[in-house]
Write a protein that holds these residues in place. Structure first.
Motif, PDB file in Angstrom:
ATOM      1  N   GLU A   1      -1.759   9.404  -7.817  1.00 58.97           N
ATOM      2  CA  GLU A   1      -0.905  10.687  -8.558  1.00 58.97           C
ATOM      3  C   GLU A   1      -0.450  10.557 -10.124  1.00 58.97           C
ATOM      4  OE1 GLU A   1       2.472  10.782  -5.772  1.00 58.97           O
ATOM      5  OE2 GLU A   1       1.253  11.617  -4.159  1.00 58.97           O
ATOM      6  N   GLU A   2      -0.389   8.872 -10.426  1.00 60.48           N
ATOM      7  CA  GLU A   2       0.249   8.959 -11.689  1.00 60.48           C
ATOM      8  C   GLU A   2      -1.203   8.466 -12.728  1.00 60.48           C
ATOM      9  OE1 GLU A   2       3.305   9.028 -12.928  1.00 60.48           O
ATOM     10  OE2 GLU A   2       3.752   9.955 -10.770  1.00 60.48           O
ATOM     11  N   TRP A   3      -2.089   7.950 -12.247  1.00 61.90           N
ATOM     12  CA  TRP A   3      -3.217   7.467 -12.912  1.00 61.90           C
ATOM     13  C   TRP A   3      -4.440   8.453 -13.010  1.00 61.90           C
ATOM     14  CZ3 TRP A   3      -4.295   2.727 -15.786  1.00 61.90           C
ATOM     15  CH2 TRP A   3      -3.149   2.150 -16.160  1.00 61.90           C
ATOM     16  N   GLY A   4      -4.418   9.285 -11.837  1.00 59.88           N
ATOM     17  CA  GLY A   4      -5.583  10.160 -11.783  1.00 59.88           C
ATOM     18  C   GLY A   4      -6.737   9.417 -10.967  1.00 59.88           C
ATOM     19  N   TYR A   5      -6.595   8.377 -10.292  1.00 61.11           N
ATOM     20  CA  TYR A   5      -7.665   7.884  -9.458  1.00 61.11           C
ATOM     21  C   TYR A   5      -8.007   8.834  -8.461  1.00 61.11           C
ATOM     22  CZ  TYR A   5      -7.765   3.192 -11.653  1.00 61.11           C
ATOM     23  OH  TYR A   5      -7.978   2.259 -12.379  1.00 61.11           O
ATOM     24  N   PRO A   6      -9.345   9.059  -8.031  1.00 65.40           N
ATOM     25  CA  PRO A   6      -9.922   9.763  -7.376  1.00 65.40           C
ATOM     26  C   PRO A   6      -9.260   9.638  -5.769  1.00 65.40           C
ATOM     27  CG  PRO A   6     -11.757   8.294  -7.682  1.00 65.40           C
ATOM     28  CD  PRO A   6     -10.435   7.924  -8.661  1.00 65.40           C
ATOM     29  N   PRO A   7      -9.049  10.635  -5.130  1.00 65.52           N
ATOM     30  CA  PRO A   7      -8.453  10.558  -3.669  1.00 65.52           C
ATOM     31  C   PRO A   7      -9.464  10.254  -2.620  1.00 65.52           C
ATOM     32  CG  PRO A   7      -8.275  12.877  -4.206  1.00 65.52           C
ATOM     33  CD  PRO A   7      -8.852  12.000  -5.524  1.00 65.52           C
TER      34      PRO A   7
ATOM     35  N   VAL B   1       0.595  -1.167   0.039  1.00 69.35           N
ATOM     36  CA  VAL B   1       0.061  -0.036   0.043  1.00 69.35           C
ATOM     37  C   VAL B   1       1.107   1.309   0.061  1.00 69.35           C
ATOM     38  CG1 VAL B   1      -2.054  -0.991   0.865  1.00 69.35           C
ATOM     39  CG2 VAL B   1      -0.635   0.010   2.487  1.00 69.35           C
ATOM     40  N   ALA B   2       2.027   0.986   0.448  1.00 69.04           N
ATOM     41  CA  ALA B   2       2.835   2.341   0.598  1.00 69.04           C
ATOM     42  C   ALA B   2       4.103   2.086  -0.263  1.00 69.04           C
ATOM     43  CB  ALA B   2       3.363   2.902   1.933  1.00 69.04           C
ATOM     44  N   GLY B   3       4.196   1.143  -1.129  1.00 66.69           N
ATOM     45  CA  GLY B   3       4.954   0.967  -2.215  1.00 66.69           C
ATOM     46  C   GLY B   3       5.187   1.664  -3.386  1.00 66.69           C
ATOM     47  N   GLU B   4       6.143   1.475  -4.378  1.00 63.05           N
ATOM     48  CA  GLU B   4       6.276   2.163  -5.541  1.00 63.05           C
ATOM     49  C   GLU B   4       4.903   2.167  -6.209  1.00 63.05           C
ATOM     50  OE1 GLU B   4       9.303   2.009  -9.599  1.00 63.05           O
ATOM     51  OE2 GLU B   4       9.660   1.258  -7.443  1.00 63.05           O
ATOM     52  N   ALA B   5       4.180   1.183  -6.267  1.00 61.29           N
ATOM     53  CA  ALA B   5       2.951   1.082  -7.221  1.00 61.29           C
ATOM     54  C   ALA B   5       1.724   0.693  -6.270  1.00 61.29           C
ATOM     55  CB  ALA B   5       3.145  -0.234  -8.091  1.00 61.29           C
ATOM     56  N   GLY B   6       2.029   1.503  -4.953  1.00 61.21           N
ATOM     57  CA  GLY B   6       0.924   1.476  -4.039  1.00 61.21           C
ATOM     58  C   GLY B   6      -0.185   2.564  -4.279  1.00 61.21           C
TER      59      GLY B   6
END
Length: 152
Positions: free
Chosen positions: A80-86, A69-74
């Motif tokens: 931040e990179e794909w624009g998924y909603p926060p 969850v806090a990894g490089e692809a977490g």
């Protein structure tokens, strides 16, 4: 390796959310991986299927593995990179290579509450579909892929 209490605390502080106790308990016995039962019923059609979504990995608690969850692809990567909603913490991947994800949705509960589990569909403008009211009910809802073979 199970996450230590210090690691759990630091990951929660970094993400800004308290992780569900049932998720933390599961990660203490098996810190991430592919679920044996990999399909979750969905209340409405998604880009994946008419009646369900597929889950190919549940992220562990940590930073070291790519898909933790806090990894490089977490979680932050997907926002931040794909624009998924926060809306919370992205916690599980789907077989679409990033075009849909499973998340803990804290919009109603706040960062310290019990989040819902939702499917977020990038292909449909990040449409959010509630799958379960809690992580434990999400895990209980998972079914073998074979139950959906005819549909796929």
């Amino acid at each position: 390796m199970p996450p230590s209490p210090a690691l759990i605390d630091s990951v929660e502080a970094e993400l800004g959310y308290r992780l569900p106790a049932s998720y933390v308990t599961l990660m203490r016995s098996h810190n991430g991986g592919m679920p044996h039962h990999s399909c979750c019923p969905a209340p409405s059609r998604t880009t994946w299927a008419d009646t369900h979504v597929a889950v190919d990995g549940i992220m562990g608690i940590g930073r070291g593995k790519l898909y933790s969850v806090a990894g490089e692809a977490g979680s932050r990567f997907w926002i931040e990179e794909w624009g998924y909603p926060p809306i919370g913490v992205y916690v599980a991947t789907c077989p679409s290579a990033g075009h849909d994800m499973i998340a803990f949705d804290y919009r109603d509960s706040g960062p310290d509450g019990e989040p819902r589990v939702v499917h977020v569909d990038q292909e449909w403008g990040y449409q959010i579909t509630v799958l379960a009211p809690s992580f434990v009910s999400f895990v209980q809802a998972l079914r073998p892929a074979g139950e959906y073979e005819e549909e796929d």
